[in-house]
Design a protein around this motif. Structure first.
Motif, PDB file in Angstrom:
ATOM      1  N   ASP A  92       0.849  -1.185   0.000  1.00 54.67           N
ATOM      2  CA  ASP A  92       0.000   0.000   0.000  1.00 54.67           C
ATOM      3  C   ASP A  92       0.883   1.234   0.000  1.00 54.67           C
ATOM      4  O   ASP A  92       2.059   1.174   0.332  1.00 54.67           O
ATOM      5  CB  ASP A  92      -0.953   0.016   1.193  1.00 54.67           C
ATOM      6  CG  ASP A  92      -0.235  -0.021   2.537  1.00 54.67           C
ATOM      7  OD1 ASP A  92       0.927  -0.486   2.578  1.00 54.67           O
ATOM      8  OD2 ASP A  92      -0.823   0.413   3.529  1.00 54.67           O
ATOM      9  N   SER A  93       0.292   2.344  -0.380  1.00 58.95           N
ATOM     10  CA  SER A  93       1.036   3.596  -0.482  1.00 58.95           C
ATOM     11  C   SER A  93       0.306   4.673   0.307  1.00 58.95           C
ATOM     12  O   SER A  93      -0.917   4.814   0.214  1.00 58.95           O
ATOM     13  CB  SER A  93       1.143   4.011  -1.951  1.00 58.95           C
ATOM     14  OG  SER A  93       1.628   5.329  -2.041  1.00 58.95           O
ATOM     15  N   LYS A  97      -3.252  10.144  -1.838  1.00 60.17           N
ATOM     16  CA  LYS A  97      -4.414   9.317  -1.522  1.00 60.17           C
ATOM     17  C   LYS A  97      -3.953   7.873  -1.328  1.00 60.17           C
ATOM     18  O   LYS A  97      -3.144   7.356  -2.093  1.00 60.17           O
ATOM     19  CB  LYS A  97      -5.421   9.412  -2.674  1.00 60.17           C
ATOM     20  CG  LYS A  97      -6.740   8.761  -2.369  1.00 60.17           C
ATOM     21  CD  LYS A  97      -7.731   9.017  -3.498  1.00 60.17           C
ATOM     22  CE  LYS A  97      -9.040   8.336  -3.162  1.00 60.17           C
ATOM     23  NZ  LYS A  97     -10.023   8.514  -4.212  1.00 60.17           N
ATOM     24  N   LYS A  98      -4.462   7.193  -0.326  1.00 60.04           N
ATOM     25  CA  LYS A  98      -4.081   5.803  -0.026  1.00 60.04           C
ATOM     26  C   LYS A  98      -4.421   4.898  -1.211  1.00 60.04           C
ATOM     27  O   LYS A  98      -5.542   4.922  -1.714  1.00 60.04           O
ATOM     28  CB  LYS A  98      -4.841   5.335   1.218  1.00 60.04           C
ATOM     29  CG  LYS A  98      -4.501   3.957   1.675  1.00 60.04           C
ATOM     30  CD  LYS A  98      -3.413   3.996   2.684  1.00 60.04           C
ATOM     31  CE  LYS A  98      -3.261   2.650   3.362  1.00 60.04           C
ATOM     32  NZ  LYS A  98      -2.137   2.634   4.238  1.00 60.04           N
ATOM     33  N   SER A  99      -3.439   4.123  -1.671  1.00 60.96           N
ATOM     34  CA  SER A  99      -3.655   3.190  -2.779  1.00 60.96           C
ATOM     35  C   SER A  99      -3.087   1.825  -2.426  1.00 60.96           C
ATOM     36  O   SER A  99      -2.242   1.694  -1.536  1.00 60.96           O
ATOM     37  CB  SER A  99      -3.009   3.710  -4.062  1.00 60.96           C
ATOM     38  OG  SER A  99      -1.606   3.764  -3.927  1.00 60.96           O
ATOM     39  N   TYR A 100      -3.582   0.809  -3.147  1.00 62.59           N
ATOM     40  CA  TYR A 100      -3.178  -0.579  -2.910  1.00 62.59           C
ATOM     41  C   TYR A 100      -2.780  -1.190  -4.259  1.00 62.59           C
ATOM     42  O   TYR A 100      -3.502  -1.052  -5.242  1.00 62.59           O
ATOM     43  CB  TYR A 100      -4.336  -1.370  -2.298  1.00 62.59           C
ATOM     44  CG  TYR A 100      -4.891  -0.723  -1.054  1.00 62.59           C
ATOM     45  CD1 TYR A 100      -4.336  -0.985   0.187  1.00 62.59           C
ATOM     46  CD2 TYR A 100      -5.950   0.175  -1.136  1.00 62.59           C
ATOM     47  CE1 TYR A 100      -4.822  -0.372   1.331  1.00 62.59           C
ATOM     48  CE2 TYR A 100      -6.456   0.792  -0.002  1.00 62.59           C
ATOM     49  CZ  TYR A 100      -5.888   0.513   1.227  1.00 62.59           C
ATOM     50  OH  TYR A 100      -6.368   1.125   2.349  1.00 62.59           O
ATOM     51  N   THR A 101      -1.653  -1.873  -4.266  1.00 64.00           N
ATOM     52  CA  THR A 101      -1.150  -2.469  -5.509  1.00 64.00           C
ATOM     53  C   THR A 101      -0.992  -3.973  -5.335  1.00 64.00           C
ATOM     54  O   THR A 101      -0.438  -4.441  -4.335  1.00 64.00           O
ATOM     55  CB  THR A 101       0.203  -1.851  -5.916  1.00 64.00           C
ATOM     56  OG1 THR A 101       0.024  -0.448  -6.092  1.00 64.00           O
ATOM     57  CG2 THR A 101       0.734  -2.461  -7.196  1.00 64.00           C
ATOM     58  N   TYR A 155      -1.552  -4.047 -10.603  1.00 65.52           N
ATOM     59  CA  TYR A 155      -2.870  -3.416 -10.599  1.00 65.52           C
ATOM     60  C   TYR A 155      -2.996  -2.571  -9.333  1.00 65.52           C
ATOM     61  O   TYR A 155      -2.795  -3.060  -8.224  1.00 65.52           O
ATOM     62  CB  TYR A 155      -3.976  -4.469 -10.645  1.00 65.52           C
ATOM     63  CG  TYR A 155      -5.348  -3.852 -10.498  1.00 65.52           C
ATOM     64  CD1 TYR A 155      -5.937  -3.151 -11.542  1.00 65.52           C
ATOM     65  CD2 TYR A 155      -6.037  -3.944  -9.288  1.00 65.52           C
ATOM     66  CE1 TYR A 155      -7.183  -2.564 -11.403  1.00 65.52           C
ATOM     67  CE2 TYR A 155      -7.286  -3.357  -9.146  1.00 65.52           C
ATOM     68  CZ  TYR A 155      -7.844  -2.666 -10.198  1.00 65.52           C
ATOM     69  OH  TYR A 155      -9.069  -2.072 -10.055  1.00 65.52           O
ATOM     70  N   THR A 156      -3.341  -1.298  -9.490  1.00 63.69           N
ATOM     71  CA  THR A 156      -3.473  -0.384  -8.361  1.00 63.69           C
ATOM     72  C   THR A 156      -4.914   0.093  -8.248  1.00 63.69           C
ATOM     73  O   THR A 156      -5.559   0.414  -9.256  1.00 63.69           O
ATOM     74  CB  THR A 156      -2.534   0.827  -8.535  1.00 63.69           C
ATOM     75  OG1 THR A 156      -1.191   0.342  -8.637  1.00 63.69           O
ATOM     76  CG2 THR A 156      -2.631   1.770  -7.354  1.00 63.69           C
ATOM     77  N   THR A 157      -5.425   0.106  -7.003  1.00 65.80           N
ATOM     78  CA  THR A 157      -6.784   0.554  -6.735  1.00 65.80           C
ATOM     79  C   THR A 157      -6.782   1.416  -5.461  1.00 65.80           C
ATOM     80  O   THR A 157      -5.870   1.310  -4.635  1.00 65.80           O
ATOM     81  CB  THR A 157      -7.747  -0.646  -6.567  1.00 65.80           C
ATOM     82  OG1 THR A 157      -9.062  -0.160  -6.324  1.00 65.80           O
ATOM     83  CG2 THR A 157      -7.317  -1.563  -5.449  1.00 65.80           C
ATOM     84  N   TYR A 158      -7.802   2.265  -5.316  1.00 67.39           N
ATOM     85  CA  TYR A 158      -7.932   3.099  -4.123  1.00 67.39           C
ATOM     86  C   TYR A 158      -8.880   2.478  -3.103  1.00 67.39           C
ATOM     87  O   TYR A 158      -9.013   2.958  -1.990  1.00 67.39           O
ATOM     88  CB  TYR A 158      -8.409   4.502  -4.513  1.00 67.39           C
ATOM     89  CG  TYR A 158      -7.378   5.210  -5.350  1.00 67.39           C
ATOM     90  CD1 TYR A 158      -6.189   5.677  -4.795  1.00 67.39           C
ATOM     91  CD2 TYR A 158      -7.576   5.390  -6.715  1.00 67.39           C
ATOM     92  CE1 TYR A 158      -5.235   6.294  -5.565  1.00 67.39           C
ATOM     93  CE2 TYR A 158      -6.620   6.015  -7.497  1.00 67.39           C
ATOM     94  CZ  TYR A 158      -5.457   6.466  -6.914  1.00 67.39           C
ATOM     95  OH  TYR A 158      -4.496   7.086  -7.690  1.00 67.39           O
ATOM     96  N   LYS A 159      -9.533   1.376  -3.485  1.00 66.77           N
ATOM     97  CA  LYS A 159     -10.421   0.657  -2.583  1.00 66.77           C
ATOM     98  C   LYS A 159      -9.666  -0.557  -2.055  1.00 66.77           C
ATOM     99  O   LYS A 159      -9.059  -1.305  -2.825  1.00 66.77           O
ATOM    100  CB  LYS A 159     -11.676   0.218  -3.345  1.00 66.77           C
ATOM    101  CG  LYS A 159     -12.685  -0.497  -2.507  1.00 66.77           C
ATOM    102  CD  LYS A 159     -13.878  -0.896  -3.364  1.00 66.77           C
ATOM    103  CE  LYS A 159     -14.832  -1.743  -2.548  1.00 66.77           C
ATOM    104  NZ  LYS A 159     -15.912  -2.277  -3.360  1.00 66.77           N
TER     105      LYS A 159
END
Length: 193
Positions: A92-93, A97-101, A155-159
């Protein structure tokens, strides 16, 4: 006194039975002339060339002639991609904004000679079988010759995703030609621990 070859005119010793220049037998009256239709040195050259051609064909057909390719990484003639999924990772980053890869790692056992014609679609699913997201890339951008697993399908998502399994599809000319599915070990995904 010496003999003269009636075929080429070379002077020969008295006890010569054939001409050492052209192969003509000196007992022509008894044997009918030349030992064969080719002079003796020509026969030896033909035999040597034949042995070299047959030996070369054997070496090439056995695969011994190409020492630059290891058997595991051969660019195969069947135009297929063979891979083994070794795992799925993630992080996660917090920057912005918090993102998940999520990403997939695989060892490529064999690849086709022309990488440009193939795409790799990596799709991540949750426990209900719903798609979290996917990434499609060309094999040419993913693959390089390595004995280690290669990472792809980033693949990166914000959820916050809760992945269960991944499917990697090999696509050629817009058609899926092979598919690999692997259960995800959630212990390898940083933000889930």
């Amino acid at each position: 006194m010496s003999k003269i070859c009636p075929n080429c005119g070379k002077e020969l010793p008295d006890d010569a039975r054939f001409c050492m220049d052209c192969g003509y037998t000196l007992d022509a009256q008894q044997s009918g002339g030349m030992l064969n239709s080719f002079p003796l040195p020509t026969i030896f050259i033909i035999l040597i060339v034949a042995i070299l051609v047959i030996g070369g064909a054997f070496i090439l057909s056995s695969g011994f002639g190409d020492s630059n390719k290891s058997p595991e990484k051969v660019a195969n003639d069947s135009h297929t991609v063979d891979l083994t999924i070794t795992g799925v990772g993630g992080w996660d980053s917090d920057s912005g904004k918090k993102s998940y890869t999520l990403y997939t790692e695989a060892i490529f056992n064999s690849v086709p000679g022309d990488l440009k014609k193939y795409n790799i679609k990596t799709t991540y699913y949750d426990t209900k079988g719903s798609e979290i997201g996917h990434e499609t890339e060309t094999l040419e951008n993913i693959y390089y010759d390595s004995d280690y697993a290669l990472g792809f399908g980033f693949y990166t998502t914000y959820k916050l995703p809760d992945p269960d399994h991944v499917t990697v599809e090999i696509i050629k000319d817009g058609k899926v030609i092979d598919s690999y599915t692997e259960q995800i070990d959630k212990n390898k995904i940083d933000y889930l621990n």
